[in-house]
Design a protein around this motif. Structure first.
Motif, PDB file in Angstrom:
ATOM      1  N   LEU A   1       0.836  -1.206   0.000  1.00 48.98           N
ATOM      2  CA  LEU A   1       0.000   0.000   0.000  1.00 48.98           C
ATOM      3  C   LEU A   1       0.869   1.254   0.000  1.00 48.98           C
ATOM      4  CD1 LEU A   1      -2.738  -1.017   2.595  1.00 48.98           C
ATOM      5  CD2 LEU A   1      -2.851  -1.140   0.094  1.00 48.98           C
ATOM      6  N   PRO A   2       0.304   2.366  -0.446  1.00 50.64           N
ATOM      7  CA  PRO A   2       1.040   3.641  -0.404  1.00 50.64           C
ATOM      8  C   PRO A   2       1.438   3.986   1.038  1.00 50.64           C
ATOM      9  CG  PRO A   2      -0.942   3.847  -1.742  1.00 50.64           C
ATOM     10  CD  PRO A   2      -1.013   2.509  -1.062  1.00 50.64           C
ATOM     11  N   ALA A   3       2.539   4.701   1.179  1.00 54.72           N
ATOM     12  CA  ALA A   3       3.085   5.042   2.497  1.00 54.72           C
ATOM     13  C   ALA A   3       2.059   5.762   3.368  1.00 54.72           C
ATOM     14  CB  ALA A   3       4.344   5.889   2.338  1.00 54.72           C
ATOM     15  N   GLN A   4       1.337   6.714   2.811  1.00 58.83           N
ATOM     16  CA  GLN A   4       0.360   7.469   3.610  1.00 58.83           C
ATOM     17  C   GLN A   4      -0.748   6.566   4.136  1.00 58.83           C
ATOM     18  OE1 GLN A   4       0.761  10.515   4.723  1.00 58.83           O
ATOM     19  NE2 GLN A   4      -1.139  10.419   5.866  1.00 58.83           N
ATOM     20  N   ALA A   5      -1.178   5.606   3.348  1.00 59.32           N
ATOM     21  CA  ALA A   5      -2.194   4.651   3.803  1.00 59.32           C
ATOM     22  C   ALA A   5      -1.654   3.842   4.977  1.00 59.32           C
ATOM     23  CB  ALA A   5      -2.612   3.733   2.662  1.00 59.32           C
ATOM     24  N   ARG A   6      -0.415   3.378   4.866  1.00 58.13           N
ATOM     25  CA  ARG A   6       0.189   2.588   5.953  1.00 58.13           C
ATOM     26  C   ARG A   6       0.324   3.412   7.226  1.00 58.13           C
ATOM     27  NH1 ARG A   6       3.932   1.215   1.862  1.00 58.13           N
ATOM     28  NH2 ARG A   6       5.562   2.256   3.047  1.00 58.13           N
TER      29      ARG A   6
END
Length: 155
Positions: free
Chosen positions: A107-112
């Motif tokens: 997943l994208p970093a911001q989602a994580r």
């Protein structure tokens, strides 16, 4: 303002956690509904499903957290007794766990970051909820819920 005897759960702590939860909820909504739309489109179909599922799990965790904090605020305001607040329906609801790390890494970093923050906040609130259950009648947790909480805490 009511403070639970022998408890670390103070009105200031409840307010701080409430602000944190609402700030995180706003960040999650903004990212998953708006800013993350382009990120989501760049994902392969299977990862897109994981992204959507994790967004729903974050929302569920945050709803449980905010509901629990509102109960604590009601106790502080004298609108609810401590015994009523310990009723099973007013305890912290069970929230889904995040996907395995092997899926989250895609997943994208911001989602994580948002997923991890909601997991962390939920875990801190869960520990407080368990603590309140342990401070019930006779100093011991009550019923099956308390036993399940103890079992889950030991894992």
């Amino acid at each position: 303002m009511t403070v639970v005897p022998h408890s670390e759960i103070t009105p200031k702590l409840v307010e701080t956690l409430y602000v944190e939860a609402m700030t995180l909820a706003d960040s999650a909504r903004r990212y998953f509904d708006l800013d993350g739309a382009e990120d989501r489109l760049r994902l392969d179909p299977a990862t897109r499903v994981t992204f959507s599922c994790e967004a729903l799990k974050v929302t569920t965790r945050l709803m449980h957290i905010v509901a629990w904090l509102m109960v604590r605020k009601a106790v502080e305001a004298g609108e609810l007794t401590e015994d009523a607040a310990r009723a099973p329906e007013r305890r912290l609801g069970r929230a889904p766990e995040a996907a395995p790390a092997s899926q989250l890494v895609t997943l994208p970093a911001q989602a994580r970051i948002i997923i991890d923050a909601s997991d962390d906040l939920y875990e801190r609130i869960r520990r407080l909820d368990v603590q309140l259950g342990a401070e019930g009648v006779g100093g011991a947790g009550q019923g099956a819920r308390a036993l399940l909480d103890k079992l889950q805490a030991s894992l």
